[in-house]
Design a protein around this motif. Structure first.
Motif: not given
Lengths: 116, 869
Positions: B79-80, B84-85, B88-90, B391-393
């Motif tokens: 969340r920080r 990036f998150t 990466a997830i998208a 993240m992968a999940g």
């Protein structure tokens, strides 16, 4: 001066946790002694096993309810004694008080005989 | 002994807990065990049981606690850095969602055996004549009987063929498809009915009472799945038949469309070795391979050829595993999609990996600080794994959310004409996704850990990590660029080829009118229409009724519509010439048509006349042929005026009368838009009067307006006669290229995603690389290097890396497109233009993606850069 921590967040205790704290209330003990103490105090009704005991010890250490003492010089290195901290004593006492209130309440509705 | 077992039991506990308490716990256990032994056997057993249960419970609790802590911490870390998150997830989800769909198709259709017992032993049995390049054509009845009686390689061999009957249920009459089969089919497939009994041999005996076995769909739709249907009577094509059984759900043989099963009576005497209409399916005997069986069956076929050279010359046997047969092109299509989506996934993962290496440089400091304040290496590793798994999940969950509606759309619109099994979303695909999530999570964690732990920790703490880009990291980034370029190239090449193929297909002139014509079929069954006169009358009245519909300009009859399920070929030979040797007679498509057919369909006449009103049942037998026919049979001569003879396929029978060619018409693509016109011959419908017919209605209005009136026109003649396959000729043509267009569309979409992701990836890698070299560039500029020179070096270096990717991609594409051949129409699988154009495209992308960040870095004032350090 350090403020004493409030015991309330640790309550209520499970019976096993309470028994372990009781066993340590009259002095430092190592693991086996704690098991024996609980067994004798409850006349064999509560028998803790090593998993439960050390699970509790780990948690009490993390929560600073007990501390580990250095093993006695002549003793086996693996027999480490544990001792209640001031907070541990408070928690045990608060739990006892909480239980007492419950007992009083039970007496009031005559679930238990009144004390003579 | 007990203590040793106890120690083994402690292995279930987390390592950090064991390190702290294992010794103590073992000592305490030893003491309690000693006490228990002293107290006798029951106490010992109780102690043993307690100890095991207790330690295991503790283990579970400790592991769960730790996992929860890790996940909570990981979620906070992710969340920080929301940018990036999210990125990466998208990115991962865009790669994984479609992959999940294709992986499921691959599993359901290509990898899974058919849903029959020992399905790998099932084969389709076909006639084949390689010398005439004829493959997979059906068997004749007498041939089938001989094959069945003389073969030694099958446990059972069944003959079957499709049928279509008028079903008069609660609503309008409708035409439904079924299977006429010998009773053996149920043994071949090993299918047991859910109700009643299967067909048995006695049902096929001449004069046996008519019976029918229902498919589960018909049972549900017409009988509300009532268990008491067995023994009731239904009318099929006006004839009563007793329901004797109901087959299980999802029996998709030969394809999903079978609604019912009726017995096939094989009468060797009535059979005709030249009339090929039986499909055959067999179950190979245990231990017999397809090749062995084919060889044995061809031995039987050769013996038949010697006995019946007139009819059987050249006819061999071809065995196709049933799965291959039922899958058709679907296997190839799914495999092409799998390669395409694998390329997208690879690029997506490479992008995330490259993001991670950038982030890891920054995290290196954070991790070093945490190590310095006492976090163990194991703890840090765990947290990295938790973070990346989380993240992968999350990407996996998002992928499922993408995949499920995607799959539903694909199936609902029948975009790829996949077998029915493709409709299931099996748990295997989800399990594969879960595995992939774990694998990629761990791999990303390893990548971050390696990057962060690079070198020892003190330099990480002291020096700025940004220009600590080691050779290893630079190598890895180059590797990512190579992989992205290669994968994108494969996908763009495949998509480009399919697009060209689809474009060429849609531009093909089918040779008949594709606007303002609507067509439909009617089946005229015995006994009501057993005489040619009855059929002729029906057709004449239908034409009158249809012509009376407002807006209808012209109506014609013909045996069947183009590009439909039906097709008949016929052997012939020019009369008045030496007969070709048996088996070498030419074949042509046999298309009985009525007057106006060529007008309605807009097929121009090239020579002579077309079939018209003067061709009646009693007029001289005539024939109109296609240009290809005329050119092949009478090269350099005029076909009109020549006579064509036919053959009887019954030994001793009289051949049908020869026909005189009265006209030549332009070719049309009757089989499929993608197939070159086959030689065609048109006889007057009046003179053949087959039991199935089609009508062609030309209208001045929108064909949709006429559609509703068609059934009424037929109902007025026969209220129990359903019409079927109501389609405009435009729909027929577009339907025949629908799959190719859908395939091209999907591949283009994937290629665009891949290109976008690859561009972002390349840009990201070169931007990081440039930024990390800002100081070096500044120094070089300060000591007199030319900016242009530096820029050329950087871009040149980027292009060399991309070129390696292009080379690998081109080599892989060449291998991939080889398998594409059967799907491509007039497009070479190694079309050099496509390959070169794609390579240039990717090199340009790589060039721009390298140039822009390098330019930006060089534009900074060297003095500023150096001061900032």
């Amino acid at each position: 001066m350090m403020r004493r921590r409030d015991p309330a967040p640790f309550l209520p205790l499970t019976p096993a946790a309470f028994h372990v704290l009781l066993a340590l209330a009259d002095g430092a003990k190592h693991g086996y002694a704690i098991l024996k103490d609980v067994e004798e105090r409850t006349a064999g009704e509560v028998r803790l096993s090593t998993g439960t005991l050390y699970g509790l010890i780990k948690r009490f250490l993390d929560d600073e309810l007990i501390v580990e003492l250095a093993p006695a010089a002549d003793d086996d290195e693996r027999r480490r004694p544990y001792k209640l901290t001031a907070l541990g004593k408070d928690v045990a006492a608060s739990e006892a008080a909480r239980l007492e209130k419950l007992v009083v309440a039970a007496r009031a509705v005559r679930l238990l005989p009144r004390q003579s | 002994m007990a203590a040793r077992l106890y120690y083994l039991l402690l292995l279930a506990l987390p390592g950090w807990f064991r390190e702290e308490f294992a010794g103590e716990m073992t000592a305490v256990f030893r003491a309690t065990w000693r006490d228990a032994r002293r107290d006798g056997l029951p106490a010992t057993l109780a102690c043993g049981w307690h100890t095991v249960a207790d330690v295991l419970a503790l283990a579970v609790r400790l592991h769960l606690d730790a996992a929860r802590q890790d996940v909570t911490y990981a979620a906070r870390t992710l969340r920080r850095s929301p940018a990036f998150t999210t990125a990466a997830i998208a990115t991962l989800a865009v790669g994984m969602g479609p992959t999940l769909v294709v992986a499921n198709l691959l599993h359901q259709v290509v990898l899974q055996p058919l849903p029959f017992d020992e399905a790998d032993r099932l084969v389709s049995v076909w006639n084949a004549d390689p010398s005439k390049n004829r493959h997979e054509f059906p068997l004749s009845t007498p041939d089938f009987i001989d094959f069945r009686d003389q073969q030694t390689v099958f446990d059972a061999l069944a003959a079957h063929t499709g049928t279509s009957v008028a079903w008069v249920g609660a609503g309008e009459p409708r035409q439904i498809a079924g299977v006429v089969t010998t009773a053996d089919l149920f043994g071949v497939l090993r299918v047991q009915p859910v109700l009643g009994r299967p067909l048995v041999a006695a049902d096929s005996a001449p004069g046996a009472p008519r019976v029918i076995v229902l498919g589960s769909e018909l049972w549900r739709s017409e009988f509300g799945a009532r268990p008491d249907v067995i023994g009731t009577s239904v009318r099929i094509d006006g004839e009563p038949a007793e329901i004797v059984g109901v087959l299980p759900e999802n029996l998709t043989f030969p394809r999903g469309s079978a609604w019912f099963w009726v017995p096939l009576t094989l009468d060797p005497a009535a059979g005709n070795r030249g009339s090929h209409f039986l499909n055959a399916t067999g179950r190979l005997a245990a231990g017999v391979t397809v090749a062995q069986a084919e060889a044995t069956m061809n031995g039987v076929a050769r013996a038949l050829t010697e006995l019946y050279p007139q009819t059987n010359g050249g006819n061999g046997i071809e065995l196709i595993p049933l799965k291959t047969q039922l899958n058709g092109d679907a296997s190839t299509i799914i495999q092409v999609l799998a390669i395409a989506i694998a390329a997208v996934l690879l690029i997506a993962c490479a992008n995330v990996a490259s993001l991670l290496t950038v982030r890891a440089s920054l995290r290196g400091q954070e991790l070093a600080v945490r190590t310095a304040i006492g976090a163990t290496a194991r703890r840090l590793r765990r947290q990295l794994v938790a973070e990346n798994l989380l993240m992968a999940g999350a990407a996996g969950v998002l992928a499922v959310a993408i995949a499920v509606p995607l799959h539903r759309t694909l199936i609902a619109y029948r975009l790829l004409a996949l077998p029915d099994r493709a409709a299931t979303f099996g748990w295997t695909a989800f399990a594969a996704l879960a595995l992939f999530v774990v694998a990629i999570g761990v791999a990303f964690a390893a990548l971050t850990a390696r990057r962060s732990a690079h070198g020892d920790r003190m330099p990480l703490l002291t020096a700025s990590a940004r220009h600590g880009s080691s050779v290893a990291i630079a190598r890895m980034r180059q590797g990512l660029v190579v992989a992205e370029v290669a994968a994108a190239l494969v996908l763009v090449v495949v998509a480009g080829l399919m697009l060209q193929s689809a474009a060429r297909l849609t531009r093909v002139d089918p040779g008949f009118r594709t606007d303002s014509v609507i067509t439909f079929g009617v089946v005229l069954p015995s006994p009501q229409y057993s005489t040619p006169d009855a059929r002729r009358q029906f057709v004449a009245r239908a034409i009158d009724n249809l012509a009376a519909i407002p807006g209808v300009r012209q109506v014609a009859a013909g045996a069947y519509a183009p590009m439909g399920q039906m097709r008949a070929t016929r052997r012939f030979a020019p009369a008045d010439r030496p007969l070709p040797p048996p088996g070498a007679e030419p074949l042509a498509l046999d298309l009985p048509v009525g007057a106006n057919y060529f007008d309605v369909l807009g097929i121009p006449v090239v020579d002579g006349r077309v079939i018209d009103a003067r061709d009646t049942a009693d007029s001289p037998p005539v024939l109109v042929v296609s240009e290809t026919f005329a050119r092949q049979v009478f090269p350099g001569e005029r076909a009109v005026g020549k006579r064509i003879g036919f053959f009887t396929s019954r030994p001793g029978g009289t051949p049908p009368p020869a026909r005189e060619i009265v006209g030549v018409v332009r070719d049309m693509r009757h089989d499929d838009v993608s197939r070159m016109p086959y030689p065609q011959m048109y006889a007057p419908y009046e003179q053949t009067a087959w039991g199935f017919t089609s009508f062609f209605v030309r209208t001045d209005l929108d064909p949709a307006l006429v559609r509703a009136s068609l059934q009424q026109a037929i109902t007025r003649i026969d209220p129990q006669r359903p019409i079927r396959d109501v389609l405009t000729t435009a729909e027929i043509v577009s339907g025949s290229t629908a799959r190719e267009r859908a395939m091209a569309g999907m591949l283009i979409a994937l290629a665009v995603i891949a290109l976008l992701l690859a561009t972002i990836g390349l840009y990201g890698v070169s931007a990081t690389a440039s930024a990390s070299r800002a100081r070096e560039f500044a120094i070089r500029t300060a000591v007199g290097a030319q900016q242009g020179q530096l820029l050329r070096t950087i871009v040149g270096h980027g292009l060399v890396t991309a070129l390696i990717g292009v080379a690998i991609g081109a080599a892989s594409s060449a291998a991939v497109t080889r398998g594409l051949g059967s799907l491509l129409y007039e497009t070479p699988a190694r079309d050099p233009v496509t390959f070169v154009a794609t390579a240039v495209l990717l090199l340009s992308v790589a060039g721009v993606a390298t140039y822009l960040p390098a330019r930006r870095t060089l534009d900074r004032n060297p003095a500023d850069v150096l001061r900032a350090e």
